[in-house]
Write a protein that holds these residues in place. Structure first.
Motif, short mmCIF file in Angstrom:
data_model
loop_
_atom_site.label_atom_id
_atom_site.label_comp_id
_atom_site.label_asym_id
_atom_site.label_seq_id
_atom_site.Cartn_x
_atom_site.Cartn_y
_atom_site.Cartn_z
N LEU A 307 3.85 4.41 -7.00
CA LEU A 307 2.79 3.45 -7.27
C LEU A 307 1.87 3.27 -6.06
O LEU A 307 0.66 3.16 -6.20
N VAL A 308 2.47 3.31 -4.85
CA VAL A 308 1.64 3.22 -3.65
C VAL A 308 0.84 4.50 -3.47
O VAL A 308 -0.36 4.46 -3.17
N GLN A 309 1.48 5.65 -3.66
CA GLN A 309 0.77 6.92 -3.50
C GLN A 309 -0.46 7.00 -4.40
O GLN A 309 -1.51 7.49 -4.00
N SER A 310 -0.33 6.49 -5.62
CA SER A 310 -1.41 6.60 -6.60
C SER A 310 -2.36 5.40 -6.58
O SER A 310 -3.35 5.38 -7.32
N GLY A 311 -2.05 4.40 -5.75
CA GLY A 311 -2.92 3.22 -5.68
C GLY A 311 -2.76 2.27 -6.84
O GLY A 311 -3.61 1.38 -7.02
N GLU A 312 -1.67 2.39 -7.60
CA GLU A 312 -1.45 1.53 -8.77
C GLU A 312 -0.72 0.26 -8.36
O GLU A 312 0.38 -0.02 -8.81
N PHE A 313 -1.34 -0.51 -7.50
CA PHE A 313 -0.75 -1.77 -7.07
C PHE A 313 -1.87 -2.66 -6.55
O PHE A 313 -3.03 -2.26 -6.50
N LYS A 314 -1.53 -3.86 -6.16
CA LYS A 314 -2.52 -4.87 -5.81
C LYS A 314 -3.35 -4.46 -4.59
O LYS A 314 -2.80 -4.12 -3.55
N ASP A 315 -4.65 -4.53 -4.73
CA ASP A 315 -5.55 -4.23 -3.62
C ASP A 315 -5.79 -5.52 -2.85
O ASP A 315 -6.79 -6.23 -3.05
N VAL A 316 -4.86 -5.84 -1.96
CA VAL A 316 -4.91 -7.08 -1.18
C VAL A 316 -4.74 -6.72 0.29
O VAL A 316 -4.31 -5.61 0.63
N PRO A 317 -5.03 -7.64 1.20
CA PRO A 317 -4.82 -7.35 2.62
C PRO A 317 -3.36 -7.04 2.92
O PRO A 317 -2.44 -7.69 2.38
N THR A 318 -3.13 -6.05 3.80
CA THR A 318 -1.77 -5.66 4.16
C THR A 318 -1.66 -5.42 5.65
O THR A 318 -2.62 -5.03 6.31
N MET A 319 -0.47 -5.65 6.15
CA MET A 319 -0.14 -5.38 7.55
C MET A 319 1.22 -4.69 7.53
O MET A 319 2.12 -5.08 6.76
N ILE A 320 1.39 -3.66 8.36
CA ILE A 320 2.63 -2.89 8.31
C ILE A 320 2.95 -2.35 9.69
O ILE A 320 2.05 -2.09 10.49
N GLY A 321 4.23 -2.19 9.99
CA GLY A 321 4.59 -1.64 11.27
C GLY A 321 6.09 -1.53 11.45
O GLY A 321 6.88 -1.93 10.59
N CYS A 322 6.49 -0.94 12.59
CA CYS A 322 7.90 -0.78 12.90
C CYS A 322 8.07 -0.76 14.41
O CYS A 322 7.10 -0.83 15.15
N THR A 323 9.30 -0.65 14.86
CA THR A 323 9.57 -0.55 16.29
C THR A 323 9.70 0.92 16.69
O THR A 323 9.93 1.78 15.85
N ALA A 324 9.60 1.18 17.97
CA ALA A 324 9.60 2.56 18.46
C ALA A 324 10.98 3.18 18.49
O ALA A 324 11.11 4.40 18.57
N GLN A 325 12.02 2.36 18.43
CA GLN A 325 13.38 2.87 18.50
C GLN A 325 14.28 2.09 17.54
O GLN A 325 15.35 1.61 17.93
N GLU A 326 13.84 2.01 16.30
CA GLU A 326 14.51 1.20 15.28
C GLU A 326 16.03 1.31 15.31
O GLU A 326 16.75 0.33 15.41
N PHE A 327 16.52 2.52 15.15
CA PHE A 327 17.96 2.72 14.95
C PHE A 327 18.58 3.57 16.05
O PHE A 327 19.63 4.17 15.85
N VAL A 328 17.91 3.66 17.17
CA VAL A 328 18.44 4.43 18.29
C VAL A 328 19.69 3.73 18.81
O VAL A 328 19.74 2.51 18.94
#
Length: 509
Positions: A307-328
């Motif tokens: 659904l994300v790949q095809s854009g079939e979801f809400k077109d709203v503001p988004t913020m996303i991120g992760c840490t540089a060594q999540e599971f190290v």
């Protein structure tokens, strides 16, 4: 004066002042009927009205789950976050509200936080999730508990057959949706704006946040989302659909020795968890990953990644991120070490996750640089998969003409930590540094103010930027940069390597 008594659709509620006495705190508000007895493994039902005034002074029970070791042999997750053995119960559908409002007509923005712990552990009143930091920035903040593990995600042919939508296994998702519906209907009583609700969460909560973006059942409710160390488009984990989830659930119920789902409904939660341990050979990782949401055609018309790949979801503001060594590997995670497997096993891992064992071996330099390959297996493989998933999400936003995402990459190594590990941002974002054992210093407090401001601004305006903050530009086709979250906040070009590129190509396929 803090708002301490409100009238909801279900009845009157009375709260307490928070530690900050300008904030009203309402704990343990029921948002649905208790999913017990015949309601086990059924969609949540609306909460029944009550008489008199509900004293919302105490947290609700946490979802029935495995305890996480917090002393003697426990990891930092247990010692930092799971310090109290809170009462567990299947009767767990409760939420908490922090409000800075003095009256019900203030229409303040609303942030609904979805807890981490995958789909098997966690709860909404974890010590680092205190909502006062956001409340003092003018945000009504909500956290909640929902069903987990076998109680929240068991799919089974018999359950599908009895369901009016011909689905099963997404009860934890339906709980969150029910909570969001409750917030939509009632948050104005707490001074919140029902038309300005942002979901946010970390780890499993990041995944739950992207799912709330993609399910049509939250249309008209969710107006923004923040996904921390979870969410994105991660195709390395495969796609679980209803049929497969049913087959998995049937294997579990058959192993447990129950003749039917109705018989399993009569078992105690203790008995079910005991048999889950046996089924998973007491392997905590197997128990954590045994159950999860599935693409069922109802809650999710297609898998959320698609659904994300095809854009079939809400077109709203988004913020996303992760840490540089999540599971190290470090002391944050119990066990703390990962060994480089033999070539056959490494090849099989590449075939399973990326569909190309040889390309995977080349990307991690298995044959040419054993030290580098060992580093990859120390936790960077999963870290880079998460990072690539974030980039794929941002790229999908561009490709589908959606609002561009604001992306971050946290390189901060907190005091006494060895890495920029999974969950490192919690105390900074929520301003709960005092609730940690770490010896935070002055710059940590300054950074916490900055990150809390970024998150609060996003919840208010769909944009993290504000006065006195380093400029955070969105991820666009012309500017593919991310915010480096460290003591020196600044935008950076995307860090990359062969493994990230290989995983990103899969996520965008």
């Amino acid at each position: 004066m803090a708002l301490l008594q409100v009238k909801t659709e279900s009845g009157m509620i009375e709260g307490l002042t928070g530690w900050n006495q300008a904030v009203g705190l309402f704990r343990g508000i029921p948002y649905a009927k208790a999913p017990v007895g015949n309601l086990r493994w059924k969609a949540p039902e609306p909460v029944e009205p009550w008489e008199g005034v509900l004293k919302a002074y105490n947290w609700g029970p946490i979802s029935y789950q495995e305890r996480r070791a917090s002393e003697g042999g426990g990891d930092l997750i247990g010692e930092e976050f799971y310090c109290v053995e809170w009462p567990r119960s299947e009767d767990c559908l409760y939420l908490n509200v922090w409000t800075p409002a003095k009256s019900a007509n203030e229409k303040l923005p609303v942030g609904v936080y979805l807890h981490g712990g995958g789909y098997a552990q966690g709860y909404g009143h974890l010590n680092c999730y205190d909502g006062e930091g956001f409340a003092k920035r003018g945000i009504v903040t909500v956290t909640l508990n929902h069903r987990l593990g076998i109680f929240g995600y068991l799919a089974h042919p018999e359950l599908t057959a009895e369901d009016e939508h011909h689905t099963s296994g997404n009860y934890g998702m339906l709980d969150i949706i029910e909570a969001l519906k409750w917030v939509k209907k009632n948050i104005s009583a707490f001074g919140g704006d029902p038309d300005q609700i942002t979901v946010f969460g970390q780890s499993g909560g990041g995944g739950k946040s992207v799912m709330m973006l993609t399910t049509p059942l939250t249309d008209g409710i969710v107006k923004g989302a923040i996904m921390q160390s979870g969410g994105g488009v991660d195709m390395t984990r495969g796609e679980l659909h209803l049929k497969e989830a049913e087959e998995n659930g049937k294997k579990v119920i058959d192993f447990m020795g129950y003749a039917s789902v109705d018989e399993a409904r009569k078992a105690s939660p203790e008995e079910l968890l005991k048999k889950i341990r046996e089924y998973c050979d007491n392997n905590p990782l197997k128990m954590m990953g045994l159950f999860g949401p599935n693409a069922d055609g109802y809650v999710f018309p297609k898998h959320w990644n698609r659904l994300v790949q095809s854009g079939e979801f809400k077109d709203v503001p988004t913020m996303i991120g992760c840490t540089a060594q999540e599971f190290v590997a470090d002391k944050f995670i119990a066990g703390g070490s990962f060994k480089l497997p033999d070539r056959e096993k490494a090849f099989a891992d590449g075939e399973r996750d990326l569909g190309d064992g040889e390309a995977y071996l080349r990307a991690i330099k298995y044959d040419t640089d054993p030290e580098y390959a060992a580093k990859m297996y120390s936790g960077y493989v999963r870290t880079y998969a998460m990072y690539a998933a974030d980039i794929a999400f941002s790229e999908s936003q561009i490709a589908n003409g959606h609002k561009p995402a604001y992306q971050y990459y946290l390189t901060l190594v907190p005091p006494t930590a060895e890495t920029a590990h999974h969950s490192a941002e919690h105390q900074y974002v929520f301003q709960t540094l005092t609730k940690s054992k770490r010896p935070y210093a002055g710059r940590d407090w300054d950074l916490s103010n900055q990150l809390a401001d970024y998150w609060a601004n996003f919840i208010k305006y769909g944009n993290p930027n504000g006065d006195g903050l380093p400029q955070w530009t969105p991820y666009t086709a012309d500017c593919k940069q991310v915010m480096d979250i460290d003591y020196n906040l600044h935008m950076i070009d995307l860090p990359t390597n062969d493994l990230i590129e290989l995983q990103l190509a899969l996520d965008l396929k």
